[in-house]
Scaffold this motif. Structure first.
Motif, PDB file in Angstrom:
ATOM      1  N   GLN A 199       0.820  -1.214   0.000  1.00  0.00           N
ATOM      2  CA  GLN A 199       0.000   0.000   0.000  1.00  0.00           C
ATOM      3  C   GLN A 199       0.853   1.263   0.000  1.00  0.00           C
ATOM      4  N   SER A 200       2.146   1.108  -0.195  1.00  0.00           N
ATOM      5  CA  SER A 200       3.047   2.261  -0.300  1.00  0.00           C
ATOM      6  C   SER A 200       3.044   2.747  -1.738  1.00  0.00           C
ATOM      7  N   GLU A 207       2.381   8.393  -0.450  1.00  0.00           N
ATOM      8  CA  GLU A 207       1.155   8.137   0.315  1.00  0.00           C
ATOM      9  C   GLU A 207       1.107   6.699   0.816  1.00  0.00           C
ATOM     10  N   ASN A 208       0.448   6.522   1.934  1.00  0.00           N
ATOM     11  CA  ASN A 208       0.144   5.192   2.454  1.00  0.00           C
ATOM     12  C   ASN A 208      -1.356   4.982   2.290  1.00  0.00           C
ATOM     13  N   SER A 219      -3.175   2.357   2.948  1.00  0.00           N
ATOM     14  CA  SER A 219      -3.637   1.166   3.671  1.00  0.00           C
ATOM     15  C   SER A 219      -5.062   1.329   4.206  1.00  0.00           C
TER      16      SER A 219
END
Lengths: 166, 325
Positions: B226-227, B303-304, B306
């Motif tokens: 999710q990176s 952005e993450n 997750s």
């Protein structure tokens, strides 16, 4: 007549750090560093975390001469930020040596057993995939800056107090 | 005293439509957008409004708050979205003029898309730098649906891998931008051993970015779980102030950007962060930021994405800063 522009890049031996003008804030909350400065002041192939979001990281590494071999259970990506760097790849004979539960890069002892996959020659701004479960190492004839998209792992070095504006 | 500022443009003269979402109403005249709510009214220059609206649409309401200016904006709750007037402006709060209404994201998005389609005149590209587009003024004349419907490129693994987001080239409509003619376009050399030709991949990220035809609109170039590496090119002023709901990181890849930092809740200025090539900085989750880029520059937004973070936002446990030291 069309205006001419000069794009300002920086490098491990030529960078000018920005800064923070404070009105009512704590500058440490911006965790502000410069990745070229980090590379210039770190040991070769030390993987210094310059950005972290939960377990995800951006790490900076000073490429110089030949690195150890690394492997990772997940994909990583590397960007050459200033000077030329080669990446060499080996397909492991036995991928079971990669611990699926271990995030981040793992340093291998010696040369990995496997077949040579080839190499990628990177210049400034080039980005390469470091595929999961494939061993890789870097080679640079002169100091250069690498930026890695990865997860926190046993090779990750956090030294925020040394690299960030306070 | 409650003076009505209502200024209803005559659509029969301008040719534009008025749009409604819940109790909000939106109208435009030749120069301005008019936002009307049950307790307050607000006027914005139409070019600023359309450029902000374009980002809110392109980013799917993005992470957290997209403030069109100090008064009006949206806050994403992922599946539903608040549209507000004055909520994050100290003076509007004191005056009890604030108004907020919650919408299903898809329903409000449909209104926004119809509005930008109707209100964008031929020759005006809300994604473009001011020197690269015509103006937004005047009565209704044509449209630019082809420009405003551009999709942001989203790589699943990495740009350039077969089947993934393609490289940008002259041939597929992405010439090098006028401000990046000096950016090297050479691709990395890949020397694969026999049998491994389809396993080694690399591309020229800086060259790819130099061919971006939009400003302040990150694409996704590479993904580790999710990176998300979301590089973009920036010029002039970010059309919105972004009040994130999580930590966001910037890596300045070239040139420089000045970030004006404000308190997320009051819009009061708190700091100025100047980022030059190689600088790395976090934007805390409890501020809002607006960038100024004097020359078109290369910026990596990290952005993450997750789902775990969305849960942390809901239960109030998401960290406002990434690390303490």
């Amino acid at each position: 007549m069309m205006a001419e522009y000069k794009t300002k890049f920086a490098s491990i031996d030529d960078y000018t750090k920005g800064g923070i003008q404070i009105l009512n804030e704590d500058p440490k909350r911006f965790v502000f560093s410069n990745l070229y400065e980090v590379a210039a002041t770190s040991a070769p192939y030390e993987r210094v975390v310059v950005a972290k979001n939960l377990d995800y990281t951006i790490e900076v590494s000073r490429a110089e001469n030949t690195s150890d071999w690394y492997v990772c259970s997940h994909d990583e990506f590397v960007v050459a930020m200033d000077y030329d760097v080669e990446v060499h790849f080996v397909k492991l004979d036995d991928e079971k040596v990669v611990d699926e539960n271990q995030d981040g890069a793992v340093k291998l002892q010696g040369h990995p057993d496997g077949r040579k996959m080839g190499r990628i020659l990177m210049k400034r701004g080039h980005q390469a995939l470091l595929p999961e479960k494939v061993a890789y190492r870097f080679q640079a004839s002169a100091p250069a800056t690498l930026m890695l998209q990865t997860l926190i792992g046993q090779e990750s070095v956090e030294k925020w107090g040394d690299i960030c504006i306070k | 005293m409650n003076v009505s500022l209502k200024c209803i443009p005559d659509n029969s003269v301008t040719g534009y439509e008025t749009f409604r979402a819940g109790s909000f109403a939106f109208s435009r005249c030749e120069y301005f957008a008019y936002i009307d709510s049950p307790v307050g009214e607000h006027v914005m220059p139409i070019d600023a409004f359309l450029k902000a609206l374009m980002r809110d649409i392109a980013w799917g309401f993005f992470y957290g708050t997209v403030a069109f200016d100090d008064v009006f904006g949206t806050t994403n709750h992922y599946g539903n979205v608040d549209m507000f007037l004055g909520t994050f402006n100290e003076e509007w709060v004191k005056a009890e003029r604030t108004y907020s209404e919650n919408f299903r994201s898809d329903e409000l998005m449909a209104v926004f898309k119809a509005m930008i389609s109707d209100w964008t005149n031929e020759g005006f590209d809300p994604f473009a730098a001011p020197q690269e587009t015509g103006n937004a003024w005047g009565r209704k004349q044509g449209n630019e649906d082809a420009l405003i419907e551009r999709k942001r490129e989203v790589a699943k693994r990495m740009v350039g891998i077969p089947g993934d987001a393609p490289l940008r080239t002259d041939e597929n409509g992405y010439p090098v931008n006028r401000a990046f003619l000096d950016v090297d376009q050479e691709q990395p050399v890949i020397e694969a051993e026999p049998g491994f030709e389809d396993q080694l991949y690399a591309f020229n990220l800086f060259g790819y970015l130099s061919r971006s035809d939009v400003t302040w609109n990150p694409s996704v170039a590479s993904v580790v779980r999710q990176s998300l590496f979301c590089p973009t090119t920036e010029e002039f002023v970010l059309p919105i102030a972004h009040g994130n709901d999580r930590v966001e990181w910037f890596v300045q890849l070239s040139d420089h950007i000045i970030w004006n930092i404000e308190d997320k809740h009051t819009s009061a200025p708190t700091a100025t962060v100047t980022m030059r090539a190689g600088d790395v900085a976090a934007m805390p989750g409890d501020i809002r930021h607006k960038g100024l880029s004097p020359k078109r520059s290369l910026l990596l937004v990290w952005e993450n994405g997750s789902p775990e973070i969305q849960e942390m936002i809901k239960n109030g446990t998401v960290p406002m800063v990434p690390v303490t030291f």
